[in-house]
Design an enzyme around this catalytic site. Structure first.
Site, short mmCIF file in Angstrom:
data_model
loop_
_atom_site.label_atom_id
_atom_site.label_comp_id
_atom_site.label_asym_id
_atom_site.label_seq_id
_atom_site.Cartn_x
_atom_site.Cartn_y
_atom_site.Cartn_z
N ARG A 291 -0.89 1.98 13.23
CA ARG A 291 -1.83 1.57 12.19
C ARG A 291 -2.81 0.58 12.81
O ARG A 291 -2.43 -0.53 13.14
CB ARG A 291 -1.00 0.91 11.08
CG ARG A 291 -1.72 0.57 9.82
CD ARG A 291 -0.85 -0.38 9.00
NE ARG A 291 -0.94 -1.73 9.52
CZ ARG A 291 0.02 -2.65 9.46
NH1 ARG A 291 1.18 -2.39 8.92
NH2 ARG A 291 -0.17 -3.86 9.96
N HIS A 295 -1.96 -3.98 7.20
CA HIS A 295 -1.23 -3.18 6.21
C HIS A 295 -2.16 -2.76 5.05
O HIS A 295 -2.21 -1.59 4.66
CB HIS A 295 -0.05 -4.00 5.68
CG HIS A 295 0.70 -3.34 4.57
ND1 HIS A 295 1.46 -2.21 4.76
CD2 HIS A 295 0.79 -3.63 3.24
CE1 HIS A 295 2.00 -1.83 3.60
NE2 HIS A 295 1.60 -2.69 2.68
N TYR A 304 1.16 -11.39 13.14
CA TYR A 304 2.42 -10.82 13.62
C TYR A 304 2.27 -9.79 14.75
O TYR A 304 3.25 -9.21 15.18
CB TYR A 304 3.23 -10.22 12.46
CG TYR A 304 2.48 -9.17 11.63
CD1 TYR A 304 2.43 -7.85 12.05
CD2 TYR A 304 1.83 -9.52 10.45
CE1 TYR A 304 1.75 -6.89 11.31
CE2 TYR A 304 1.15 -8.57 9.70
CZ TYR A 304 1.12 -7.25 10.13
OH TYR A 304 0.45 -6.31 9.42
C1 LIG Z 1 11.17 -0.18 -3.11
C2 LIG Z 1 10.10 -1.03 -2.51
N1 LIG Z 1 10.44 -2.11 -1.80
C3 LIG Z 1 9.47 -2.89 -1.24
C4 LIG Z 1 8.14 -2.57 -1.41
C5 LIG Z 1 7.06 -3.45 -0.77
N2 LIG Z 1 6.41 -2.75 0.34
C6 LIG Z 1 5.24 -2.12 0.15
S1 LIG Z 1 4.72 -1.36 1.55
C7 LIG Z 1 6.06 -1.91 2.42
C8 LIG Z 1 6.21 -1.54 3.88
C9 LIG Z 1 6.47 -0.10 4.11
O1 LIG Z 1 6.36 0.21 5.47
P1 LIG Z 1 6.42 1.68 6.02
O2 LIG Z 1 7.44 2.47 5.29
O3 LIG Z 1 6.56 1.60 7.48
O4 LIG Z 1 5.00 2.32 5.61
P2 LIG Z 1 3.53 1.89 6.07
O5 LIG Z 1 3.05 0.87 5.07
O6 LIG Z 1 3.61 1.34 7.45
O7 LIG Z 1 2.72 3.13 6.00
C10 LIG Z 1 6.89 -2.69 1.62
C11 LIG Z 1 8.12 -3.34 2.08
C12 LIG Z 1 7.83 -1.43 -2.17
N3 LIG Z 1 6.58 -1.04 -2.37
N4 LIG Z 1 8.82 -0.67 -2.71
#
Ligand SMILES: Cc1ncc(C[n+]2csc(CCOP(=O)(O)OP(=O)(O)O)c2C)c(N)n1
Ligand SMILES: [Mg+2]
Length: 398
Positions: A291, A295, A304
């Protein structure tokens, strides 16, 4: 990502359990095939182009897609990237509440869509706006949710695309259920569920993959490992040598691919989709990608991760990689590249103009579709909002 160095781990053959294990293994005839072998991903991510765009020798399992498909892949990646840049700009102009960019992940976003038929189903996360516009959904509709509306902007049934999912991994279960239902009714629809690296730690991912495996639901689970879950790096998320092994544990054939190699992504996903469509059940693909942006626009990634790391990934740019390859093959020239760039500019300009129109959101509609029969609490809250809106309107008139 290499396998852990097992040489450094002390040998465990001295424990009683290990001795029993060894003796059991010894009783198996040497010719018994290992049932997990056919499910295992390649030791290294599948790659068909070098990072500089030079083609690698043909791969025995993943034939290169036709050149016309690669030219279309390039076109959609260029438009997708321009869309992504525009959406990020719209957050700065206050036109979007938030935007999770997928810049750097173009090969995954577009490759996944091109591997599917129009009547297959897509189960996206919040990260997949580029994939959805690549599917032909109006970009204004795709961004509706991110403007603060309560609905997803497009008709999921008509577009065969579920609403973008913010609760992590829940789409894995939805995809399994829908795919099972379609197969049950005799249709050969495939469902592709996108999921991030971090979300593979969620229970819903495991439940979805397990259900799909047991009931042979035609789902492709497509893990975009972009190295981070917000600020949490992959090394703090999992000890697995590849996220693709998570499929093997459930009996699902799995593969890992260089997610910044558009040719390899399309080749691997094409095979995964064909596997599911042929009735063999789910397939899991892990794409190693990155990415490039934070985020979301609300995140500060400099807190980070190092600038050097981001720079190193810039050299593996998927759009430049495919363009170099297609130019060398004579499938793209200056005029064709300029025409695509012009098309992308016009696409972004149209999006910008239409996003300047204020959305018409009735705050009271927030309460409309929560339950078929609203609860007393909901009615009370709606009355309260209605009273507040009336008071604000009166104040404005005064
Ligand atoms: C059940 C749940 N727990 C926590 C979150 C908060 N959250 C939103 S995005 C994220 C990170 C997800 O990372 P990844 O699966 O690697 O996807 P990326 O954002 O890198 O595409 C988190 C912890 C959420 N949306 N849903
Ligand atoms: Mg991630």
């Amino acid at each position: 990502m290499g396998a852990p160095d097992v040489q450094e781990v002390p040998a465990v053959t001295t424990t009683p359990q290990a001795v029993r294990r060894e003796s059991r293994r010894g009783s198996r005839p040497a010719t018994t095939p290992d049932p997990a072998r056919a499910l295992m991903p390649a030791g290294e991510p599948v790659r068909l182009l070098d990072p500089d765009g030079t083609p690698l020798p043909a791969h025995p399992d993943y034939p290169e897609p036709p050149v016309e498909a690669l030219v279309e892949l390039h076109r959609r990646m260029v438009i997708g990237r321009r869309f992504d840049v525009q959406a990020t700009a719209l957050t700065k102009q206050g036109r979007l509440a938030v935007y999770p960019s997928s810049r750097g992940q173009e090969a995954c976003q577009v490759g996944a869509i091109l591997a599917l038929n129009d009547d297959d189903w897509v189960f996206p996360t919040y990260r997949e706006s580029m994939a959805l516009v690549s599917r032909g959904i109006d970009p204004v509709e795709v961004l509706t949710l991110l403007r603060g509306d309560w609905h997803c902007g497009y008709d999921p049934a008509a577009r065969r695309t579920a609403p973008q999912c913010t609760p992590l991994a829940t789409q894995c279960v939805h995809a399994a259920g829908l795919a099972y239902g379609e197969a049950y009714q005799g249709r050969d629809t495939v469902a592709l569920a996108f999921i991030g690296d971090g979300a593979t730690s969620e229970g819903d991912f495991h439940e979805g993959v397990n259900f799909a495996a047991v009931f042979k639901a035609p789902v492709v689970y497509f893990v975009q490992n972009n190295r981070y879950a917000i600020s949490v790096p992959l090394s703090r998320q999992t000890a697995a040598p590849s996220l693709a092994y998570k499929g093997v544990g459930y009996g699902v054939p799995s593969e890992q691919v260089d997610g910044n190699d558009p040719v390899a992504v399309l080749a691997v996903l094409t095979r995964a989709v064909a596997h599911a469509r042929a009735g063999h059940g789910p397939f899991l693909v892990e794409a190693h990608t990155y990415r490039m942006e934070p985020h979301t626009n609300a995140d500060d990634a400099t807190r980070y991760r190092d600038a050097d790391e981001v720079e190193a990934w810039r050299d593996r740019d998927p759009v430049a990689r495919l363009e170099t390859y297609l130019r060398a093959r004579g499938a793209l020239d200056d005029a064709a590249v300029a025409a695509v760039a012009e098309e992308a500019e016009a696409y972004a300009a149209d999006l910008r103009d239409r996003m300047h129109d204020k959305p018409t959101v009735d705050p009271l509609s927030l309460f409309d579709h929560v339950y078929a029969q609203p609860t007393p609490q909901l009615v009370e809250q709606r009355d309260q909002v209605r009273a507040e809106l009336a008071a604000a309107a009166e104040e404005g008139d005064a």
